[in-house]
Design an enzyme around this catalytic site. Structure first.
Site, PDB file in Angstrom:
ATOM      1  N   LYS A  22       0.837  -1.207   0.000  1.00  0.00           N
ATOM      2  CA  LYS A  22       0.000   0.000   0.000  1.00  0.00           C
ATOM      3  C   LYS A  22       0.872   1.257   0.000  1.00  0.00           C
ATOM      4  CE  LYS A  22      -2.455   2.442   3.731  1.00  0.00           C
ATOM      5  NZ  LYS A  22      -1.420   3.392   3.920  1.00  0.00           N
ATOM      6  N   ASN A  23       1.853   1.299   0.887  1.00  0.00           N
ATOM      7  CA  ASN A  23       2.613   2.556   1.027  1.00  0.00           C
ATOM      8  C   ASN A  23       3.546   2.832  -0.148  1.00  0.00           C
ATOM      9  OD1 ASN A  23       1.258   3.106   3.342  1.00  0.00           O
ATOM     10  ND2 ASN A  23       2.944   2.605   4.742  1.00  0.00           N
ATOM     11  N   CYS A 116      -5.481   8.275   8.652  1.00  0.00           N
ATOM     12  CA  CYS A 116      -5.825   7.836  10.010  1.00  0.00           C
ATOM     13  C   CYS A 116      -5.469   8.910  11.033  1.00  0.00           C
ATOM     14  CB  CYS A 116      -5.059   6.555  10.352  1.00  0.00           C
ATOM     15  SG  CYS A 116      -5.607   5.115   9.443  1.00  0.00           S
ATOM     16  N   ARG A 121       0.403  14.629  12.825  1.00  0.00           N
ATOM     17  CA  ARG A 121       0.838  14.397  11.442  1.00  0.00           C
ATOM     18  C   ARG A 121       0.972  15.683  10.611  1.00  0.00           C
ATOM     19  NH1 ARG A 121      -1.906   9.017   9.049  1.00  0.00           N
ATOM     20  NH2 ARG A 121       0.212   8.661   8.305  1.00  0.00           N
ATOM     21  N   ASP A 304       3.572   0.603  12.237  1.00  0.00           N
ATOM     22  CA  ASP A 304       2.363   0.029  11.634  1.00  0.00           C
ATOM     23  C   ASP A 304       2.087  -1.401  12.111  1.00  0.00           C
ATOM     24  OD1 ASP A 304       1.859   2.320  10.237  1.00  0.00           O
ATOM     25  OD2 ASP A 304       2.576   1.596   8.311  1.00  0.00           O
ATOM     26  N   ARG A 396      -9.119   0.153   3.614  1.00  0.00           N
ATOM     27  CA  ARG A 396      -8.200   1.110   2.990  1.00  0.00           C
ATOM     28  C   ARG A 396      -6.829   0.489   2.783  1.00  0.00           C
ATOM     29  NH1 ARG A 396      -7.001   5.155   6.585  1.00  0.00           N
ATOM     30  NH2 ARG A 396      -5.260   5.238   5.175  1.00  0.00           N
TER      31      ARG A 396
HETATM   32  C1  UD1 Z   1       4.159   6.794   6.509  1.00  0.00           C
HETATM   33  C2  UD1 Z   1       3.221   5.645   6.249  1.00  0.00           C
HETATM   34  C3  UD1 Z   1       2.616   5.141   7.546  1.00  0.00           C
HETATM   35  C4  UD1 Z   1       3.708   4.828   8.555  1.00  0.00           C
HETATM   36  C5  UD1 Z   1       4.659   5.999   8.716  1.00  0.00           C
HETATM   37  C6  UD1 Z   1       5.856   5.662   9.592  1.00  0.00           C
HETATM   38  C7  UD1 Z   1       2.404   6.161   4.039  1.00  0.00           C
HETATM   39  C8  UD1 Z   1       1.266   6.614   3.190  1.00  0.00           C
HETATM   40  N1  UD1 Z   1       2.179   6.099   5.354  1.00  0.00           N
HETATM   41  O1  UD1 Z   1       3.349   7.844   7.053  1.00  0.00           O
HETATM   42  O2  UD1 Z   1       1.871   3.957   7.247  1.00  0.00           O
HETATM   43  O3  UD1 Z   1       3.101   4.577   9.806  1.00  0.00           O
HETATM   44  O4  UD1 Z   1       5.174   6.397   7.426  1.00  0.00           O
HETATM   45  O5  UD1 Z   1       6.521   4.558   9.122  1.00  0.00           O
HETATM   46  O6  UD1 Z   1       3.460   5.806   3.552  1.00  0.00           O
HETATM   47  N2  UD1 Z   1       6.410  14.471  10.798  1.00  0.00           N
HETATM   48  C9  UD1 Z   1       6.518  15.811  11.073  1.00  0.00           C
HETATM   49  N3  UD1 Z   1       6.497  16.691  10.024  1.00  0.00           N
HETATM   50  C10 UD1 Z   1       6.405  16.287   8.731  1.00  0.00           C
HETATM   51  C11 UD1 Z   1       6.302  14.910   8.454  1.00  0.00           C
HETATM   52  C12 UD1 Z   1       6.321  14.011   9.513  1.00  0.00           C
HETATM   53  O7  UD1 Z   1       6.619  16.218  12.224  1.00  0.00           O
HETATM   54  O8  UD1 Z   1       6.395  17.143   7.842  1.00  0.00           O
HETATM   55  C13 UD1 Z   1       6.411  13.487  11.907  1.00  0.00           C
HETATM   56  C14 UD1 Z   1       5.080  12.720  12.006  1.00  0.00           C
HETATM   57  O9  UD1 Z   1       4.114  13.446  12.732  1.00  0.00           O
HETATM   58  C15 UD1 Z   1       5.534  11.462  12.697  1.00  0.00           C
HETATM   59  C16 UD1 Z   1       6.954  11.225  12.140  1.00  0.00           C
HETATM   60  O10 UD1 Z   1       7.372  12.484  11.610  1.00  0.00           O
HETATM   61  O11 UD1 Z   1       5.622  11.676  14.082  1.00  0.00           O
HETATM   62  C17 UD1 Z   1       7.035  10.195  11.049  1.00  0.00           C
HETATM   63  O12 UD1 Z   1       6.062  10.491  10.049  1.00  0.00           O
HETATM   64  P1  UD1 Z   1       6.225  10.054   8.534  1.00  0.00           P
HETATM   65  O13 UD1 Z   1       7.377   9.115   8.382  1.00  0.00           O
HETATM   66  O14 UD1 Z   1       6.181  11.267   7.705  1.00  0.00           O
HETATM   67  O15 UD1 Z   1       4.872   9.246   8.309  1.00  0.00           O
HETATM   68  P2  UD1 Z   1       3.912   9.339   7.095  1.00  0.00           P
HETATM   69  O16 UD1 Z   1       4.681   9.570   5.835  1.00  0.00           O
HETATM   70  O17 UD1 Z   1       2.758  10.216   7.413  1.00  0.00           O
END
Ligand code: UD1
Length: 417
Positions: A22-23, A116, A121, A304, A396
């Protein structure tokens, strides 16, 4: 509303074939618009997240043709339309259109992404990356306008090794002038899969899968053929289910190295696994030893899989702990598990689980995707029937979950109420 009804206590045996990740898929589909020609991506999972991304592509005038597990994406007649909230809020990964449109047109207009509710986030790191490449970001009531006269490659350091920010910056930087380096980049296998896709289109990306990614920008990207890697989180979820109620349950079409952290934790508590080149066979054990996990960026224990893994911990002999370090709100399944008979307490970002507990079927709510997966795992070993509502969250991310579990002997039904 869709619900799942699961009657626990069955032994599961046979083979579960794992779908495309999915990701990866949710990044590859937006990335496809960067090409000047048609691209074909195979092993795309049939889940609502990929359907919703195709709706965004169609809204942008991009034609999509699905045939079994493949999708042909033709961006030759696309228009840079604004992506309204009705599209963006359906999933988190809609944010990848920001990087891809910025790269292609030097302008993206879209609303804040959904997904979610597992924490705040924010997307500040994505936006800082775009700004470093020369874009101006204007935010008005959750509507983001990101535009640049020129995108110029530069060094970018990520404060957090974010999966989303790493991919999104890569999508913009492939079309920037000159060299971009992303330091403290995320190293997840999905990032490598996206970089390989972009390189097949003619991009110049090196270092994906390490903490420094180098991107040399290029003006034109061509059509290509690409394959989505197997979903390590879906595979991990079924491995966990197999550890709870499997009898020679084969989890097939996987890359076992992507699951190293889970495999070593399962082996530590006493689960017997037979690990092949592209499969793992698992049988439920007895007297599992207690353990603790702490979530971390790849190759650490994936956030996850933390929620599904908590169900095994309810079956261990003694006290276990889970420390969640990535998201602030990933224990929402706990009250429902306690109603089912688990002994779990949560303090700050740590849960303490005392096992073993006998779980009983109850009416429970899937509050998010992986919380839903953990409730499915719990229901499969509970006495009586569990009714799970808000199943949309589960659909999803897990392709054909009802069919896959039914095929290996689970008593699971999906119905509308
Ligand atoms: C992706 C995955 C999700 C997985 C996560 C961590 C997808 C669509 N989703 O989510 O399934 O749980 O990686 O492996 O691929 N953060 C910030 N600022 C930013 C971006 C991130 O503070 O601009 C923080 C987030 O709040 C979180 C951490 O960084 O605490 C990691 O987030 P991130 O790796 O970006 O997760 P996602 O890409 O949202």
């Amino acid at each position: 509303m869709k619900i799942l009804e699961i009657t626990g206590g069955e032994k599961l045996s046979g083979t579960i074939r794992i779908s495309g990740a999915k990701n990866s898929a949710v990044a590859l589909i937006p990335a496809a618009i960067l090409a000047d020609e048609k691209v074909t991506i195979c092993n795309i999972p049939e889940i609502t997240d990929t359907d919703n991304l195709c709706s965004i592509l169609n809204h942008l005038g991009v034609s999509t043709k699905r045939a079994s597990e493949s999708i042909i994406i033709d961006p030759t007649k696309m228009k840079n339309n604004e992506i309204d909230e009705e599209f963006s809020k359906k999933l988190r990964a809609s944010y990848y259109f920001m990087g891809a449109l910025l790269g292609k047109y030097k302008k993206a207009v879209m609303h804040f992404p959904g997904g979610c509710s597992i924490g705040a986030r924010p997307i500040d790191l994505h936006l800082k990356g775009f700004e470093a490449l020369g874009a101006k970001v204007t935010i008005d009531n959750n509507r983001y306008i990101v535009e640049a006269e020129r995108l110029i490659g530069c060094p970018i350091y990520l404060d957090i090794a974010s999966v989303g920010a790493t991919i999104n910056i890569m999508l913009a930087a492939v079309k920037a002038e000159g060299r971009t380096t992303i330091d403290n980049a995320a190293k997840e296998p999905e990032i490598v899969n996206v970089a390989t896709f972009l390189n097949s289109m003619g991009a110049h990306i090196t270092g994906a899968g390490t903490s420094t990614i180098t991107i040399d920008g290029t003006a034109n990207l061509k059509g290509c053929f690409h394959e989505v890697i197997p979903d390590r989180i879906e595979a991990g979820t079924y491995l966990i289910i197999g550890s709870l109620c499997g009898e020679n349950l084969k989890i097939d079409n996987i890359i076992p190295e992507h699951l190293d952290s889970l495999i070593s934790k399962l082996q530590e508590i006493g689960v017997q696994l037979e690990i092949g080149a592209d499969y793992i066979t698992v049988t439920r054990g007895t007297n599992y030893k207690p353990t603790s996990i702490k979530t971390a960026v790849y190759p650490g224990f994936p956030t996850d899989l933390q929620q599904p893994f908590s169900i095994i911990l309810t079956q261990c002999n003694g006290k276990c702990k889970i420390e969640e370090t990535i998201f602030e709100n990933r224990f929402m399944q706990v009250p429902y598990l306690c109603q089912m008979g688990a002994d779990i307490t949560v303090k700050n970002q740590t849960s303490t689980i005392i096992g073993p507990s006998k779980l009983k079927g109850r009416e429970v709510v899937a509050t998010d995707l992986r919380a839903g997966a953990s409730l499915v795992a719990a229901a499969l070993i509970a006495t009586d029937t569990t009714m799970i509502t808000n199943v949309e969250h589960i659909l999803r991310g897990y392709e054909n979950i009802v069919e896959k579990l039914t095929q290996v002997g689970a008593k699971i039904k999906s119905r509308e109420i």
